[in-house]
Design a protein around this motif. Structure first.
Motif, PDB file in Angstrom:
ATOM      1  N   LEU A  81       6.889   4.382   8.895  1.00 40.79           N
ATOM      2  CA  LEU A  81       6.829   4.226   7.434  1.00 40.79           C
ATOM      3  C   LEU A  81       5.374   4.270   6.959  1.00 40.79           C
ATOM      4  O   LEU A  81       5.077   4.787   5.883  1.00 40.79           O
ATOM      5  CB  LEU A  81       7.468   2.893   7.029  1.00 40.79           C
ATOM      6  CG  LEU A  81       7.381   2.513   5.550  1.00 40.79           C
ATOM      7  CD1 LEU A  81       8.203   3.485   4.707  1.00 40.79           C
ATOM      8  CD2 LEU A  81       7.877   1.095   5.329  1.00 40.79           C
ATOM      9  N   LEU A  82       4.474   3.727   7.755  1.00 45.94           N
ATOM     10  CA  LEU A  82       3.063   3.686   7.380  1.00 45.94           C
ATOM     11  C   LEU A  82       2.308   4.953   7.769  1.00 45.94           C
ATOM     12  O   LEU A  82       1.078   4.984   7.743  1.00 45.94           O
ATOM     13  CB  LEU A  82       2.390   2.458   8.027  1.00 45.94           C
ATOM     14  CG  LEU A  82       2.976   1.129   7.571  1.00 45.94           C
ATOM     15  CD1 LEU A  82       2.386  -0.016   8.370  1.00 45.94           C
ATOM     16  CD2 LEU A  82       2.725   0.916   6.087  1.00 45.94           C
ATOM     17  N   ASP A  83       3.066   5.979   8.172  1.00 45.05           N
ATOM     18  CA  ASP A  83       2.488   7.279   8.524  1.00 45.05           C
ATOM     19  C   ASP A  83       1.569   7.207   9.728  1.00 45.05           C
ATOM     20  O   ASP A  83       0.634   8.013   9.861  1.00 45.05           O
ATOM     21  CB  ASP A  83       1.715   7.885   7.330  1.00 45.05           C
ATOM     22  CG  ASP A  83       2.605   8.099   6.130  1.00 45.05           C
ATOM     23  OD1 ASP A  83       3.778   8.453   6.323  1.00 45.05           O
ATOM     24  OD2 ASP A  83       2.127   7.903   4.991  1.00 45.05           O
ATOM     25  N   LYS A 102       0.841  -1.205   0.000  1.00 44.87           N
ATOM     26  CA  LYS A 102       0.000   0.000   0.000  1.00 44.87           C
ATOM     27  C   LYS A 102       0.869   1.245   0.000  1.00 44.87           C
ATOM     28  O   LYS A 102       0.611   2.198  -0.733  1.00 44.87           O
ATOM     29  CB  LYS A 102      -0.896   0.017   1.247  1.00 44.87           C
ATOM     30  CG  LYS A 102      -2.117  -0.849   1.147  1.00 44.87           C
ATOM     31  CD  LYS A 102      -2.876  -0.911   2.462  1.00 44.87           C
ATOM     32  CE  LYS A 102      -3.332   0.435   2.953  1.00 44.87           C
ATOM     33  NZ  LYS A 102      -4.020   0.350   4.263  1.00 44.87           N
ATOM     34  N   LYS A 153       3.243   5.947  -3.505  1.00 50.60           N
ATOM     35  CA  LYS A 153       4.329   6.744  -4.078  1.00 50.60           C
ATOM     36  C   LYS A 153       4.526   6.490  -5.566  1.00 50.60           C
ATOM     37  O   LYS A 153       5.249   7.229  -6.230  1.00 50.60           O
ATOM     38  CB  LYS A 153       5.636   6.447  -3.327  1.00 50.60           C
ATOM     39  CG  LYS A 153       5.606   6.922  -1.897  1.00 50.60           C
ATOM     40  CD  LYS A 153       6.944   6.699  -1.224  1.00 50.60           C
ATOM     41  CE  LYS A 153       6.969   7.320   0.161  1.00 50.60           C
ATOM     42  NZ  LYS A 153       8.241   7.106   0.853  1.00 50.60           N
ATOM     43  N   GLU A 161       8.287   9.061   6.156  1.00 50.30           N
ATOM     44  CA  GLU A 161       8.193  10.521   6.096  1.00 50.30           C
ATOM     45  C   GLU A 161       7.584  11.118   7.363  1.00 50.30           C
ATOM     46  O   GLU A 161       7.402  12.324   7.458  1.00 50.30           O
ATOM     47  CB  GLU A 161       7.349  10.924   4.875  1.00 50.30           C
ATOM     48  CG  GLU A 161       7.997  10.522   3.562  1.00 50.30           C
ATOM     49  CD  GLU A 161       7.045  10.606   2.387  1.00 50.30           C
ATOM     50  OE1 GLU A 161       5.833  10.719   2.611  1.00 50.30           O
ATOM     51  OE2 GLU A 161       7.527  10.542   1.251  1.00 50.30           O
ATOM     52  N   ILE A 190       0.124  -2.007  13.434  1.00 56.65           N
ATOM     53  CA  ILE A 190       0.492  -2.122  12.010  1.00 56.65           C
ATOM     54  C   ILE A 190      -0.569  -2.936  11.267  1.00 56.65           C
ATOM     55  O   ILE A 190      -1.008  -2.564  10.172  1.00 56.65           O
ATOM     56  CB  ILE A 190       1.894  -2.749  11.885  1.00 56.65           C
ATOM     57  CG1 ILE A 190       2.942  -1.757  12.396  1.00 56.65           C
ATOM     58  CG2 ILE A 190       2.188  -3.148  10.444  1.00 56.65           C
ATOM     59  CD1 ILE A 190       4.298  -2.372  12.688  1.00 56.65           C
ATOM     60  N   GLY A 234      12.512   5.025   4.048  1.00 59.39           N
ATOM     61  CA  GLY A 234      11.553   5.794   3.234  1.00 59.39           C
ATOM     62  C   GLY A 234      10.411   6.410   4.008  1.00 59.39           C
ATOM     63  O   GLY A 234       9.476   6.940   3.418  1.00 59.39           O
ATOM     64  N   GLN A 240      -3.709  -1.380   9.852  1.00 64.26           N
ATOM     65  CA  GLN A 240      -3.644  -0.664   8.581  1.00 64.26           C
ATOM     66  C   GLN A 240      -3.939  -1.565   7.378  1.00 64.26           C
ATOM     67  O   GLN A 240      -3.918  -1.116   6.238  1.00 64.26           O
ATOM     68  CB  GLN A 240      -2.264  -0.016   8.415  1.00 64.26           C
ATOM     69  CG  GLN A 240      -1.930   0.952   9.530  1.00 64.26           C
ATOM     70  CD  GLN A 240      -3.033   1.975   9.743  1.00 64.26           C
ATOM     71  OE1 GLN A 240      -3.246   2.842   8.895  1.00 64.26           O
ATOM     72  NE2 GLN A 240      -3.766   1.872  10.841  1.00 64.26           N
ATOM     73  N   ASN A 260       8.463   0.670  11.088  1.00 63.43           N
ATOM     74  CA  ASN A 260       7.354   0.390  10.172  1.00 63.43           C
ATOM     75  C   ASN A 260       6.110   1.209  10.512  1.00 63.43           C
ATOM     76  O   ASN A 260       5.358   1.578   9.622  1.00 63.43           O
ATOM     77  CB  ASN A 260       7.038  -1.100  10.172  1.00 63.43           C
ATOM     78  CG  ASN A 260       8.024  -1.872   9.315  1.00 63.43           C
ATOM     79  OD1 ASN A 260       8.409  -1.426   8.239  1.00 63.43           O
ATOM     80  ND2 ASN A 260       8.465  -3.015   9.792  1.00 63.43           N
TER      81      ASN A 260
END
Lengths: 96, 137
Positions: free
Chosen positions: B81-83, A43, A48, B113, B28, B111, B31, B78
Motif C-alpha cells: 500500500l505504501l508503494d 500520507k 490521492k 497499487e 514500514i 487500495g 516511511q 501495508n
C-alpha cells in the motif's frame, strides 16, 4: 480541545480555523492502529486526495495525534486542525 | 535534499520468531521518519524475502487460528500500500515448490497499487550493493 497549526499567513489561519466545520473529502479511520500506521496511511491518503481536499482522520494513538501527524502537516505546510475527543482525536488536514 | 536507501532482508520464518515481523514493521516505519529529517530528505525502503523468509509471503495465513496472533499478511499488504519495493527470491520459492498464485502479490483490496516482485537472487544481491543501509532480520 482544539489545536491548530498553519504555515504563516493570517488568511491561511482563517481558512484553517474552520476545517472541521467543512465536509471532509475523505475520512480515514485508523482507530486501533498505532504508530507509525496513522502517519503512513495518512500520507498515502493525502497523495490521492485532490488539491484543496480535506482529510478527516479518526485516531486514538496519542503519539500520532499529538506529535507525528501535526509535525508532518507543519513540515509540509498543510493546514491542520486537531480536535481532542474523550478517548480519541479527529484530525483535519487540508491538501493545498 | 538527499534520499537514503534502506534494504530490509527477511530470512526468518513468519511465526515463532519476531524477526520477519520486525523487518516489516521497521520497513514500514522507515516511511515515517522524514518528519524528523532535514527539509526534503527522504528515506526509501525496500524489503526482500530470501531463504525461509519467502514463507512470509504466503497468502491465507491462519496465524490467529493456530497461534492466536495476528497474521503477517496485514503488514505485507501495508508495505505494498505504501508503494514499497517488495522482492521475493525466485530460487527459494522454487526450492519450496511455491508458485506465484500461492503468494500475496498485491494489496488491491486496501487500495494498493504496487505489486511484489519475484526476482532471481542476483537482483536482490544488486539491490544489497546499491543501498546505503542493509539490515538482515
Amino acid at each position: 480541545m482544539t489545536i491548530s497549526f498553519s504555515a504563516n499567513t493570517t488568511e491561511e489561519d482563517s481558512k484553517m480555523a474552520d476545517l472541521k466545520s467543512q465536509t471532509p473529502t475523505q475520512t480515514l479511520d485508523v482507530l486501533g492502529r498505532v504508530c507509525p500506521y496513522p502517519l503512513v496511511l495518512t500520507k498515502k491518503a493525502l497523495e490521492k486526495l485532490p488539491s484543496g481536499g480535506i482529510l478527516k482522520i479518526l485516531c486514538d494513538a496519542p503519539a500520532s495525534a499529538e506529535d507525528s501527524l501535526p509535525r508532518f502537516a507543519q513540515d509540509k505546510g498543510f493546514p491542520i486542525e486537531v480536535v481532542k475527543l474523550e478517548d480519541s482525536w479527529e484530525i483535519f488536514i487540508q491538501k493545498p | 535534499m538527499a534520499t537514503k536507501k534502506l534494504l530490509f532482508v527477511a530470512r526468518s520464518l513468519p511465526y515463532k520468531t519476531e524477526a520477519s515481523r520486525l523487518a516489516l514493521t521497521h520497513a514500514i516505519s522507515s516511511q515515517s521518519v522524514e518528519i524528523y529529517l532535514k527539509d526534503g530528505d527522504l528515506v526509501e525502503g525496500t524489503i526482500a524475502f530470501i531463504g525461509d523468509g519467502v514463507l512470509n509471503c504466503l497468502k491465507n495465513q491462519q496465524a490467529m487460528k493456530h497461534y492466536g496472533i495476528t497474521s503477517i499478511e496485514g503488514h505485507m499488504k501495508n508495505t505494498l500500500l505504501l508503494d514499497m519495493k517488495v522482492m521475493v527470491c525466485k530460487e527459494d520459492l522454487d526450492r519450496f515448490g511455491i508458485k506465484e498464485d500461492a503468494l500475496l502479490m498485491d494489496a488491491e483490496d486496501i487500495g494498493g497499487e504496487t505489486n511484489a516482485q519475484i526476482v532471481p537472487y542476483s537482483e536482490i544481491q544488486k539491490e544489497m550493493e546499491s543501498v546505503d543501509h542493509l539490515l538482515f532480520c
